[in-house]
Design a protein around this motif. Structure first.
Motif, mmCIF file in Angstrom:
data_model
loop_
_atom_site.group_PDB
_atom_site.id
_atom_site.type_symbol
_atom_site.label_atom_id
_atom_site.label_comp_id
_atom_site.label_asym_id
_atom_site.label_seq_id
_atom_site.Cartn_x
_atom_site.Cartn_y
_atom_site.Cartn_z
ATOM 1 N N ALA A 64 -26.023 36.088 13.436
ATOM 2 C CA ALA A 64 -26.671 36.639 12.309
ATOM 3 C C ALA A 64 -28.321 35.804 12.290
ATOM 4 O O ALA A 64 -29.195 36.481 12.189
ATOM 5 N N LEU A 65 -28.379 34.533 12.770
ATOM 6 C CA LEU A 65 -29.555 34.009 12.914
ATOM 7 C C LEU A 65 -30.574 34.631 14.009
ATOM 8 O O LEU A 65 -31.647 35.036 13.938
ATOM 9 N N ALA A 66 -29.664 35.119 15.257
ATOM 10 C CA ALA A 66 -30.299 35.770 16.229
ATOM 11 C C ALA A 66 -30.975 37.069 15.977
ATOM 12 O O ALA A 66 -32.126 37.808 16.280
ATOM 13 N N ARG A 67 -30.329 37.798 15.003
ATOM 14 C CA ARG A 67 -30.534 39.187 14.634
ATOM 15 C C ARG A 67 -31.372 39.116 13.241
ATOM 16 O O ARG A 67 -32.239 40.033 12.949
ATOM 17 N N GLY A 68 -31.395 37.913 12.605
ATOM 18 C CA GLY A 68 -31.969 38.024 11.354
ATOM 19 C C GLY A 68 -33.471 38.060 11.075
ATOM 20 O O GLY A 68 -34.024 38.329 10.163
ATOM 21 N N ALA A 69 -34.063 37.368 12.114
ATOM 22 C CA ALA A 69 -35.859 37.085 12.057
ATOM 23 C C ALA A 69 -36.303 37.059 13.341
ATOM 24 O O ALA A 69 -35.741 36.398 14.482
ATOM 25 N N PRO A 70 -37.216 37.873 13.497
ATOM 26 C CA PRO A 70 -38.069 38.309 14.834
ATOM 27 C C PRO A 70 -38.549 36.746 15.362
ATOM 28 O O PRO A 70 -38.787 36.538 16.654
ATOM 29 N N VAL A 71 -38.689 36.042 14.817
ATOM 30 C CA VAL A 71 -39.376 34.452 14.880
ATOM 31 C C VAL A 71 -38.387 33.601 14.435
ATOM 32 O O VAL A 71 -38.366 33.331 13.213
ATOM 33 N N LEU A 72 -38.104 32.590 15.347
ATOM 34 C CA LEU A 72 -37.587 31.561 15.011
ATOM 35 C C LEU A 72 -38.320 29.996 15.339
ATOM 36 O O LEU A 72 -38.882 30.028 16.283
#
Length: 259
Positions: A171-179
């Motif tokens: 979910a983290l990898a998919r959830g935001a374009p920028v981390l």
């Protein structure tokens, strides 16, 4: 204490202010934080507060260094909290000065809850968090119209110093374009592997920003797959931010800082 055309709240004896000092540059202090620095009788600061900010503390004030750095001997959190409570109950104006923002990946909430439980009046003074201000000094915006409409701020390790395993990495990898990862250097190899296993591209742009917004700032541009190896070869040390996403590429045009 400051000659300003605005009214600032009085720093009352017997109270504690939990203030953010920002990511480094003294110019990023808020007016309220500077007011607190000039008014405090005791300043308890952490290890990430820039020396130029500490130099602003009046000579009459007591200064206590209670920094906590991963992997190094440091004061226990319970001791810091007990010290603040003791000084406040002795009638002192106590400033707890923390790098960045006290409520962003810090122990500010824990300290404030302890003060509340002890009946000690307190005020929260927000600061500019490193994940925004520090990246801006590296020429990396956290959002840009052409790249992303969301960003996720993530801690690279938990209170025990280990990488948090409770994340939903997919979910983290998919959830935001920028981390944007705080304190991610120690577990960078595992962190990048988890992101790639969750679907982030190995060639995705990434950057490490060390000592952000200070005179020692350094920036390493790399890719997600190459980040851990690049850090080892460069010998980078904490504190560091790790940012992943297309915004890193904008640094080619936005790298304004020259120290």
């Amino acid at each position: 204490m400051l000659d300003l055309p605005i009214d600032l709240p009085e720093f009352l004896p017997g109270s504690v202010w939990l203030a953010g000092a920002g990511p480094g540059d003294p110019g990023l202090l808020t007016l309220l934080a500077l007011h607190a620095i000039k008014s405090a009788e005791v300043v308890i600061h952490d290890a990430l507060v820039d020396g130029r900010i500490l130099a602003l503390i009046p000579a009459a004030a007591e200064i206590e260094s209670m920094g906590k750095r991963g992997g190094e001997a440091s004061v226990r959190q319970a001791e810091i909290t007990a010290r603040m409570i003791h000084l406040a109950k002795a009638g002192k104006r106590v400033l707890r000065l923390k790098g960045g923002d006290p409520f962003v990946f810090g122990r500010g909430p824990e300290e404030a809850l302890a003060l509340a439980g002890a009946g000690v009046p307190f005020r929260i003074v927000p600061g500019i968090t490193a994940g925004i201000g520090g990246l801006a000094y590296a020429g990396i915006p956290v959002t840009a119209k052409e790249t992303n409409s969301a960003v996720a701020f993530v801690t690279g390790h938990g209170p025990d110093g280990e990488m948090p395993d409770a994340f939903d990495w997919d979910a983290l990898a998919r959830g935001a374009p920028v981390l944007v990862f705080y304190m991610g250097l120690k577990h960078l190899e595992r962190l990048t592997s988890r992101l790639m296993a969750a679907g982030r591209r190995p060639d995705e742009a990434a950057a490490l920003v060390c000592n952000a917004a200070t005179e020692r700032q350094s920036v390493l541009e790399t890719t997600l797959a190459e980040a851990a190896g690049a850090v080892e070869r460069a010998g980078l040390k904490p504190p560091a931010l790790f940012v992943v996403g297309q915004v890193v590429a904008l640094r080619r045009q936005l790298d304004w800082w020259r120290g």
